[in-house]
Design an enzyme around this catalytic site. Structure first.
Site: not given
Ligand code: 13P
Length: 256
Positions: A165, A93
């Site tokens: 993302e 992430h």
């Protein structure tokens, strides 16, 4: 392919709050066979929630994990410990990359470690605002995809999920901007091409690609209709139960 709706709670909710949330979510969401609903609470909540969840209806993800099974690694949780509690694990992430300094080499070991432990890694990739401004998006995406997957064989590629993302679209980023469907389509196409060139067309088409970054009920439908997007990784909006339920319902309508 299923549509994946993943709620990443990040560092929010006590164990009790996460448990109440899950209880209500389980009650509100029917068993949709074509929608894979996944929630990723804090590590401390995974064990109790794994006893509470109805795995036919939805699944749990860890937000992180470590590739060594045991040993002198203070503060870490191994994939072998997570195995049995969760089906998925978020890896790489942007908050892990940028706040905790994880690089592609480290992430590569984690992706392979997750696969070895029969967990499905959700490998996150995405460029920062300045990388985009300098025209480096394609290079960054290529490095992150190929770097993260370097220890995964072509046969195992169908056990991996990718999540695009862009850092500039994540709601907690200063001056976050919502990505347009066109911007998403362009990068998702690029990711698919990288996978095709490296692993072949057949395998590349089996890899789900999710989008994440300021996803809400107002943009979820448009994002899910972007060609090549197979689901959403939802941060802030997943903390509001009614909003997350709405996003799941939108996914159901779009996939029908
Ligand atoms: P937001 O939905 O809050 O922008 O977060 C996205 C994200 O980082 C999910 O992993």
């Amino acid at each position: 392919m299923k549509t994946y709706i993943v709620g990443n709670f990040k560092l929010n909710f006590t164990v009790g709050e996460a448990s109440i949330y899950l209880h209500k979510l389980l009650k509100a969401v029917p068993n949709y066979r074509d929608i894979e609903v996944v929630v990723a609470p804090s590590t401390v909540a995974l064990q109790p929630l794994s006893l509470q969840i109805d795995r036919h209806k939805m699944k749990l993800a860890a937000q992180n994990g470590f590739y060594r099974d045991f040993g002198a690694y203070t503060g870490e949780t191994s994939f072998s410990q997570l195995r049995g509690l969760v089906d998925y694990v978020i890896i790489g992430h942007s908050e892990r990359r940028h706040i905790f300094g994880e690089d592609d080499k480290f992430i590569q070991k984690k992706v392979a470690g997750a696969v070895r432990n029969k967990l499905t890694p959700i490998l996150c990739i995405g460029e920062t605002e300045s990388e985009r401004a300098f025209g480096e998006t394609a290079d960054v995406i290529r490095d992150q995809v190929l770097g993260g997957l370097a220890d995964v064989s072509a046969e195992d590629l169908d056990k991996v999920i990718l999540a695009y993302e862009p850092v500039w679209a994540i709601s907690s980023t200063k001056a976050a901007k919502e990505a347009t469907p066109g911007e998403i389509a362009e990068v998702v196409k690029l990711i698919r091409e990288i996978l095709k060139d490296t692993y072949g067309v057949k395998v590349a088409e089996k890899v789900p690609i999710l989008f994440g970054g300021s996803v809400k009920k107002t943009n979820a439908g448009a994002y899910l209709m972007v060609p090549g997007v197979n689901g959403l990784l939802v941060g802030g909006a997943s903390l509001i139960l009614s909003e997350f339920i709405d996003i799941i319902e939108i996914a159901k309508r779009v996939s029908a």
